[in-house]
Design a protein around this motif. Structure first.
Motif, short mmCIF file in Angstrom:
data_model
loop_
_atom_site.label_atom_id
_atom_site.label_comp_id
_atom_site.label_asym_id
_atom_site.label_seq_id
_atom_site.Cartn_x
_atom_site.Cartn_y
_atom_site.Cartn_z
N GLU A 91 0.84 -1.20 0.00
CA GLU A 91 0.00 0.00 0.00
C GLU A 91 0.88 1.25 0.00
OE1 GLU A 91 -2.89 0.49 3.14
OE2 GLU A 91 -3.84 2.11 2.00
N LEU A 92 0.57 2.16 -0.91
CA LEU A 92 1.27 3.45 -0.96
C LEU A 92 0.40 4.47 -0.22
CD1 LEU A 92 2.45 4.23 -4.60
CD2 LEU A 92 3.90 3.76 -2.61
N ALA A 93 0.99 5.17 0.72
CA ALA A 93 0.24 6.23 1.41
C ALA A 93 -0.03 7.36 0.42
CB ALA A 93 1.05 6.74 2.59
N PRO A 94 -1.18 8.06 0.58
CA PRO A 94 -1.48 9.17 -0.34
C PRO A 94 -0.33 10.16 -0.39
CG PRO A 94 -3.32 8.76 1.15
CD PRO A 94 -2.19 7.89 1.61
N GLY A 95 0.00 10.62 -1.57
CA GLY A 95 1.07 11.61 -1.70
C GLY A 95 2.45 11.00 -1.86
N THR A 96 2.56 9.68 -1.65
CA THR A 96 3.87 9.03 -1.80
C THR A 96 4.14 8.75 -3.27
OG1 THR A 96 3.37 7.88 0.25
CG2 THR A 96 5.27 7.08 -0.98
N ALA A 97 5.32 9.09 -3.73
CA ALA A 97 5.65 8.82 -5.13
C ALA A 97 5.95 7.33 -5.31
CB ALA A 97 6.85 9.66 -5.54
N VAL A 98 5.70 6.84 -6.52
CA VAL A 98 6.02 5.44 -6.83
C VAL A 98 7.54 5.34 -7.02
CG1 VAL A 98 5.67 3.55 -8.46
CG2 VAL A 98 3.80 5.16 -7.98
N TYR A 168 -0.19 -0.42 -4.49
CA TYR A 168 -1.53 0.06 -4.84
C TYR A 168 -1.85 1.26 -3.96
CZ TYR A 168 -3.49 -2.03 -0.61
OH TYR A 168 -3.76 -2.34 0.70
N ILE A 169 -2.77 2.08 -4.46
CA ILE A 169 -3.19 3.24 -3.70
C ILE A 169 -4.70 3.35 -3.84
CG2 ILE A 169 -2.69 4.80 -5.66
CD1 ILE A 169 -1.91 6.89 -3.45
N THR A 170 -5.37 3.71 -2.75
CA THR A 170 -6.82 3.86 -2.82
C THR A 170 -7.18 5.31 -2.52
OG1 THR A 170 -6.95 3.10 -0.53
CG2 THR A 170 -7.38 1.47 -2.23
N GLY A 171 -8.34 5.73 -3.03
CA GLY A 171 -8.80 7.10 -2.83
C GLY A 171 -9.33 7.30 -1.42
N ARG A 248 2.88 11.15 -14.37
CA ARG A 248 1.77 11.43 -13.46
C ARG A 248 0.55 10.73 -14.05
NH1 ARG A 248 -2.52 14.70 -13.38
NH2 ARG A 248 -3.15 15.75 -11.46
N VAL A 249 -0.04 9.85 -13.26
CA VAL A 249 -1.21 9.09 -13.74
C VAL A 249 -2.38 9.39 -12.82
CG1 VAL A 249 -2.16 6.78 -14.13
CG2 VAL A 249 0.22 7.26 -14.73
N ALA A 250 -3.54 9.70 -13.41
CA ALA A 250 -4.74 9.98 -12.62
C ALA A 250 -5.87 9.10 -13.11
CB ALA A 250 -5.12 11.45 -12.74
N ALA A 251 -6.67 8.61 -12.17
CA ALA A 251 -7.90 7.89 -12.49
C ALA A 251 -9.05 8.74 -11.97
CB ALA A 251 -7.90 6.51 -11.82
N LEU A 256 -16.45 7.92 -7.45
CA LEU A 256 -15.43 7.49 -6.47
C LEU A 256 -14.25 8.46 -6.37
CD1 LEU A 256 -15.46 3.65 -7.32
CD2 LEU A 256 -16.67 4.82 -5.46
N GLY A 257 -14.38 9.61 -7.02
CA GLY A 257 -13.34 10.63 -6.88
C GLY A 257 -12.17 10.40 -7.83
N SER A 258 -11.10 11.17 -7.61
CA SER A 258 -9.90 11.08 -8.46
C SER A 258 -8.73 10.59 -7.62
CB SER A 258 -9.55 12.46 -9.03
OG SER A 258 -10.52 12.84 -9.98
N ILE A 259 -7.96 9.70 -8.20
CA ILE A 259 -6.76 9.18 -7.54
C ILE A 259 -5.58 9.55 -8.44
CG2 ILE A 259 -5.55 7.05 -6.82
CD1 ILE A 259 -9.29 7.09 -6.98
N VAL A 260 -4.55 10.10 -7.86
CA VAL A 260 -3.41 10.57 -8.66
C VAL A 260 -2.13 9.96 -8.10
CG1 VAL A 260 -2.16 12.60 -9.48
CG2 VAL A 260 -4.61 12.78 -8.99
N ILE A 261 -1.27 9.48 -8.98
CA ILE A 261 0.05 9.03 -8.54
C ILE A 261 1.12 9.71 -9.38
CG2 ILE A 261 -0.58 6.77 -7.61
CD1 ILE A 261 0.51 5.66 -10.33
N LYS A 262 2.26 9.89 -8.75
CA LYS A 262 3.45 10.40 -9.47
C LYS A 262 4.56 9.38 -9.32
CE LYS A 262 5.37 14.25 -10.52
NZ LYS A 262 5.77 15.58 -10.88
#
Ligand code: OOG
Ligand code: MG
Length: 264
Positions: A91-98, A168-171, A248-251, A256-262
């Motif tokens: 699990e990636l905490a929100p705001g954590t880069a991959v 993985y990251i969840t919203g 930068r990838v966003a779903a 269910l909102g937007s989830i963004v990863i960098k």
């Protein structure tokens, strides 16, 4: 002169794949080297590998389905869904880069995610019964990273490799399932500011509820059940997209909102 044939076992496969992950070094498919390597041997290897993860301190937090959408099946040339384990270190905490420097060739894919409020035990679980165990629905992005060269594998290969699990990251938006039509839940996949793909929840076996029922019924074959509190990734809705440092990838989901990863 060539030495004797290596005598393969599920234990050897489990250790080889964990080692490939730790050393960021992809390996050739197992099935091409061990002709008797079937789905049962692959799930044994997967279970052994998760036991080794637990022995080194990881905690099982749920499961992830693989290859539940036609988009993913076509991309990966495997037409059968499968199940694998999620542990807390994925699990990636929100705001954590991959951390791409720790991965081999990561890809990202948008997923609809369930959080279970009660145990769900197969066999014979229907989609309707499965949804009774769901406490909330969340949007997510999974980062997959195959331990096989070129992301090329057979069904037994990918099962042994824990369905290419990585992160993985969840919203933050957790919605109760009542009132959501998950077949119609839409998702736009954006990469570096461009929408590159879209899908609705119907991409996942007609409805992600079917993926959850599949998970319960598959685990029952191995004498296991889904536990209350577990997270269930129902499978990539679209093709997975490659992640490079700086990507930068966003779903963006309908409800269910937007989830963004960098990636870094
Ligand atoms: C297998 C992983 C499958 C999904 O959501 O379909 C998976 C792969 O594509 O490498 O996580
Ligand atoms: Mg996935």
């Amino acid at each position: 002169m060539a030495g004797p044939e290596r005598s393969w076992t599920s234990e050897i496969v489990a250790e080889l794949l964990l080692d490939a992950e730790a050393r960021r070094t992809p390996t050739e498919g197992i099935a091409s080297r061990w002709p008797e390597f079937d789905l049962d041997a692959a799930y044994r290897a997967q279970d052994l590998a998760v036991r080794l993860r637990v022995a080194r301190g990881e905690r099982i937090v749920g499961v992830k389905l693989g290859l539940t959408s036609v988009a993913k099946q076509r991309q990966m040339h495997v037409d059968t869904p499968s199940i694998a384990w999620l542990t807390d270190t994925m699990e990636l905490a929100p705001g954590t880069a991959v951390p791409t420097d720790r991965l081999i060739h990561p890809r990202a894919e948008p997923e609809i995610v369930f959080v279970l409020g009660s145990e769900l035990c197969g066999p014979g679980v229907t989609a309707a019964r499965a949804m009774q165990s769901v406490a909330s629905v969340v949007g997510g992005i999974e980062i997959i990273d195959s331990r096989f060269t070129g992301f090329s594998f057979t069904l037994p290969d990918v099962v042994a490799d824990n369905n290419s699990s990585s992160r993985y990251i969840t919203g933050s938006l957790q919605l109760p399932p009542d009132g959501l039509d998950l077949a119609l839940e839409g998702c736009l996949l954006e990469v570096d500011g461009q929408v590159v793909d879209s899908a609705t929840g119907a991409a996942i076996l007609g409805n992600p509820a079917h993926a959850l029922a599949f998970a319960a019924n598959e685990l029952a074959k191995r004498g296991q059940a889904l536990e209350a509190g577990w997270v269930v990734l129902t499978g990539g809705l679209t093709e997975a997209v490659p992640l490079h440092p700086g990507s930068r990838v966003a779903a963006h989901f309908t409800h269910l909102g937007s989830i963004v990863i960098k990636a870094e």
